[in-house]
Design an enzyme around this catalytic site. Structure first.
Site, mmCIF file in Angstrom:
data_model
loop_
_atom_site.group_PDB
_atom_site.id
_atom_site.type_symbol
_atom_site.label_atom_id
_atom_site.label_comp_id
_atom_site.label_asym_id
_atom_site.label_seq_id
_atom_site.Cartn_x
_atom_site.Cartn_y
_atom_site.Cartn_z
ATOM 1 C CG ASP A 162 21.200 6.453 4.068
ATOM 2 O OD1 ASP A 162 20.529 5.924 4.981
ATOM 3 O OD2 ASP A 162 20.701 7.136 3.146
ATOM 4 C CE1 TYR A 183 21.512 -2.028 5.420
ATOM 5 C CE2 TYR A 183 21.961 -1.001 3.290
ATOM 6 C CZ TYR A 183 21.395 -2.017 4.030
ATOM 7 O OH TYR A 183 20.714 -3.033 3.393
ATOM 8 C CG ASP A 184 25.858 2.831 1.640
ATOM 9 O OD1 ASP A 184 24.892 2.038 1.593
ATOM 10 O OD2 ASP A 184 25.826 3.995 1.181
ATOM 11 C CG LEU A 196 -10.522 -9.476 0.187
ATOM 12 C CD1 LEU A 196 -9.917 -8.101 0.399
ATOM 13 C CD2 LEU A 196 -10.941 -10.058 1.514
ATOM 14 C CE LYS A 246 -9.907 -4.925 -1.965
ATOM 15 N NZ LYS A 246 -8.997 -4.720 -3.101
ATOM 16 C CE LYS A 271 -12.740 -1.632 -4.721
ATOM 17 N NZ LYS A 271 -12.034 -2.368 -5.753
ATOM 18 C CB CYS A 308 -33.694 21.742 -34.736
ATOM 19 S SG CYS A 308 -32.928 23.206 -34.028
ATOM 20 C CB CYS A 327 -30.296 24.849 -29.978
ATOM 21 S SG CYS A 327 -31.771 24.776 -31.005
ATOM 22 C CB CYS A 375 -34.825 22.324 -30.797
ATOM 23 S SG CYS A 375 -33.458 21.180 -30.884
HETATM 24 S S1 IVH Z 1 -6.834 -10.424 3.253
HETATM 25 C C1 IVH Z 1 -8.871 -13.169 0.333
HETATM 26 N N1 IVH Z 1 -6.126 -7.954 3.483
HETATM 27 O O1 IVH Z 1 -7.297 -7.613 -2.281
HETATM 28 C C2 IVH Z 1 -8.024 -13.629 1.442
HETATM 29 N N2 IVH Z 1 -6.345 -8.809 1.282
HETATM 30 O O2 IVH Z 1 -9.428 -7.534 -4.123
HETATM 31 C C3 IVH Z 1 -7.781 -12.614 2.453
HETATM 32 N N3 IVH Z 1 -5.832 -7.189 -0.482
HETATM 33 O O3 IVH Z 1 -7.126 -11.008 -3.043
HETATM 34 C C4 IVH Z 1 -7.032 -11.504 1.943
HETATM 35 N N4 IVH Z 1 -5.341 -5.532 0.863
HETATM 36 O O4 IVH Z 1 -4.917 -9.777 -2.525
HETATM 37 C C5 IVH Z 1 -6.400 -8.932 2.619
HETATM 38 N N5 IVH Z 1 -5.483 -5.789 3.879
HETATM 39 C C6 IVH Z 1 -5.758 -6.757 3.015
HETATM 40 C C7 IVH Z 1 -5.675 -6.580 1.629
HETATM 41 C C8 IVH Z 1 -5.981 -7.636 0.783
HETATM 42 C C9 IVH Z 1 -5.438 -5.923 -0.402
HETATM 43 C C10 IVH Z 1 -6.047 -7.901 -1.759
HETATM 44 C C11 IVH Z 1 -5.951 -9.404 -1.704
HETATM 45 C C12 IVH Z 1 -7.261 -9.869 -2.297
HETATM 46 C C13 IVH Z 1 -7.659 -8.698 -3.085
HETATM 47 C C14 IVH Z 1 -9.116 -8.648 -3.397
#
Ligand code: IVH
Length: 671
Positions: free
Chosen positions: A33, A36-37, A83, A114, A312, A409, A424, A429
């Site tokens: 660090d 870098y600084d 998505l 995701k 999900k 009741c 109860c 009842c």
């Molecule tokens: S690909 C839709 N990859 O989740 C076009 N999206 O709930 C392709 N998201 O609108 C998107 N992680 O903003 C992609 N690994 C991932 C993602 C991801 C989160 C978001 C994205 C999307 C939203 C839908």
């Protein structure tokens, strides 16, 4: 002189950018660090002496001026879509079948986390960041370039000189890492400010802040996951992401290339527990067809691309307002406080009620009516209130007090020694009577269709039934006199009641409503005792000796048969012709469908008779759910050959473990 200085500052910027990338993008620094600084200080000094050399993409220029008006709006040339989401494996398999059908071959998939953040688009021209914008309505969003520039993992200048990628748009998620979230909330608490409910809200609130200085302090991060317009020479998502990482962008690095949907499922499942270890929140996995050529062939709808689906994970928590606490009288008289909530979406399901367990629990957690509360929902279990957000109290909140009388009741309510629940004890009842009957006719029990809560109430009110045994003596002419009871519905009801006489013994045993006997315990008892008479004759020890049956259940069974009222009930059921013995060899099938509804299974080890997918499909087709990790909410662990750590965990948590044979029987009886 000037050119020398120019070379000097440019040299420093290149070095700083590279080390920035090592530190913020790869999390793998190669200098300290301090070193870098020193580089930054030297650049700052030179820029101060020669302001004409300052460029907007210099690493010293991340934090810009405060915005006075609102944000400018910008168009997305290529719409920012969303998505398609699912919580069910069945729908993922369906997605796979659809892909295979439309492409005529088995595609390769990529699977990556995701990220639960805030979608942002970045525009690079000649390798320099010229614009960042929010998703907005997908077609038009806010221009937030100055705020995004403060995110250290977003390169203001791309690292490599690649003609193809110097002019690109990339998209990703802006997140507030969990660590920053905790720190930011602590600081807000100390200042008496309201807290962010979760990292996603915090990221969203921050990225649209008017002051970049504040944005910079909040330490956001950005993970890139796609490029909307793919250059000709780029063939697939997997290698493109790897390449984006090389030119300085932070990408989803936990990505896997999968050759089959089985591999996809394994990878997703392996991440369900692991995702908590990531520095930011992940709420599922995104499955994408890898080849860009195939993606183009599949195209998109107005809402989402056809080549991707998000699986999900069952969601965890949300905050909402506790509007009221009402009291429910259960089947055995237990009075349960129930939270009435401002409806909130938790993982795709609207939650407006949650359990508060009992009065002690409410006092222990100091939960008050009017509080903002954290509600947790995992899988199919009843949502639960975790805690109140004390910081959000206004002083108007009301402390809950258990009344002295039954809310239904009016009888005095009692609490037995050692128990937390108030009850109860009035067997007449009304809600208790209603619930006992409701339980008796429910799907896992006698499965009598057409007897919902309203009809039961109607029958009680008309004086036709006082308990569930009376159902078997209902007469056509009496029923026809009731409101909304026409010929056809009466016939159907009487037929359903008649059919219920032949349900499996374990269902009848469960339906009778012996305390502590759930469907699983009823099955264990029915496997062991061929008839209700044999069960009645059994002593505490014999029942207790059955594997998985403990002293509480055994005691409850014995106590049940000691009560003459209950013996009368049994006699009346027998007299009605309800089968109270095992149906081995009768060839009769239980009638219920979707009888695994609400049940969560975990599979461990190798099953010989099915693949993991088949087992999952079977469970889901019967209304159940398959989870990859064992928790106290798991109903059954199915153990195949050489089971793994999930087996040990199930044992530790007391989750019933069934082997493959038992699992098969289970499925059969649930069909
Ligand atoms: S690909 C839709 N990859 O989740 C076009 N999206 O709930 C392709 N998201 O609108 C998107 N992680 O903003 C992609 N690994 C991932 C993602 C991801 C989160 C978001 C994205 C999307 C939203 C839908």
């Amino acid at each position: 002189m000037n050119t020398d200085n120019f070379k000097l500052v440019e040299g420093l910027r290149k070095q700083i950018n590279y080390h920035n990338y090592r530190y913020y993008v790869l999390a793998d620094p190669v200098i300290s660090d301090y070193e870098y600084d020193m580089l930054v200080k030297e650049l700052e000094k030179l820029e101060k002496e020669h302001p004409e050399l300052i460029t907007p993409d210099s690493p010293t220029q991340r934090v810009g001026e405060k915005l006075t008006g609102g944000f400018k709006q910008v168009n997305h040339e290529i719409p920012m879509l969303s998505l398609e989401n699912t919580y069910s494996w069945e729908e993922v398999f369906e997605f796979d079948r659809r892909m295979q059908k439309e492409l005529d071959i088995k595609p390769e998939y990529t699977v990556e986390p995701k990220i639960d953040g805030f979608a942002v688009s970045l525009m690079y021209r000649n390798g320099k960041l010229i614009q960042a914008s929010t998703r907005g309505n997908g077609l038009r969003g806010d221009e937030i370039t100055n705020n995004v520039r403060t995110i250290k993992s977003v390169p203001l200048r791309l690292l490599a000189e690649d003609k193809n990628l110097m002019n690109i748009e990339v998209r990703g998620e802006v997140v507030m890492p969990k660590k920053s979230f905790e720190r930011v909330n602590k600081e807000r608490e100390a200042r008496g400010e309201s807290l962010f409910a979760n990292p996603r809200n915090a990221a969203a609130g921050t990225i649209k802040h008017l002051d970049p200085q504040i944005v910079a302090e909040r330490e956001l991060d950005m993970i890139v996951h796609s490029i909307p317009s793919v250059p000709e020479s780029y063939k697939d998502h997997y290698t493109t992401l790897k390449y984006l990482s090389k030119i300085g962008l932070k990408v989803n690095s936990d990505i896997k290339l999968c050759k089959s949907i089985e591999e996809v499922m394994d990878f997703c499942n392996s991440w369900e527990p692991k995702r908590w270890e990531l520095p930011y929140e992940v709420d599922g996995m995104v499955i994408k067809v890898n080849s860009f050529d195939q993606q183009r062939r599949l195209g998109e709808t107005t809402k989402s691309p056809r080549w991707t689906i998000a699986y999900k994970y069952p969601a965890s928590q949300e905050t909402t307002k506790l509007e009221d606490i009402i009291l429910q009288v259960g089947r055995i008289g237990t009075i349960t406080p129930v939270a009435v909530l401002t409806p909130v979406n938790i993982g795709g399901v609207t939650v407006s009620r949650a359990t508060l367990h009992n009065a002690d629990e409410i006092a222990r957690k100091d939960i008050r009516v009017g509080d903002t509360v954290f509600v947790e929902r995992s899988g199919e279990v009843i949502p639960e209130i975790i805690k109140s957000v004390i910081e959000k109290r206004t002083g108007k909140e009301k402390i809950f007090k258990m009344p002295e009388n039954c809310p239904a009741c009016g009888s005095k309510i009692v609490r037995q020694g050692g128990e937390v629940a108030w009850r109860c004890e009035n067997l007449q009842c009304l809600p208790q009577v209603q619930r006992r009957i409701g339980h008796f006719v429910s799907r896992n029990a006698m499965d009598i269709e057409g007897l919902g809560g309203k009809v039961i109430a109607q029958l009680i009110e008309a004086g036709l039934i006082k308990n569930f045994t009376d159902l078997y003596w209902l007469r056509r002419d009496e029923l026809l006199k009731l409101e909304r009871m026409a010929d056809k519905s009466v016939d159907n009801l009487l037929k359903a009641i008649e059919e219920s006489k032949n349900r499996d013994f374990f269902r009848a045993l469960f339906a009778i409503g012996i305390r502590h006997i759930g469907i699983h315990a009823a099955k264990l008892l029915a496997d062991h005792f061929p008839s209700i008479d044999k069960l009645k004759e059994a002593g505490l020890e014999e029942i207790n000796a059955i594997s998985e049956i403990g002293p509480v259940i055994a005691g409850s069974v014995v106590e049940f048969f000691e009560n003459p009222e209950n013996l009368k009930t049994i006699e009346r059921l027998k007299k009605a012709g309800v089968r109270l013995e095992s149906n081995v060899g009768t060839g009769l099938k239980p009638a219920s469908t979707k009888s695994l509804a609400g049940k969560t299974f975990v599979l461990t080890g190798n099953l010989t008779g099915f693949s993991r997918i088949e087992a999952t499909e079977l469970i889901e087709s019967l209304g159940g759910r398959v989870s990859s990790s064992v928790s106290k909410n798991t109903d059954y662990a199915v153990a195949g050959e050489s089971p793994g750590s999930k087996y040990d965990k199930a044992q530790k948590l007391g989750v019933p473990i069934i082997n493959e044979e038992e699992f098969k029987k289970f499925l059969k009886s649930a069909e």
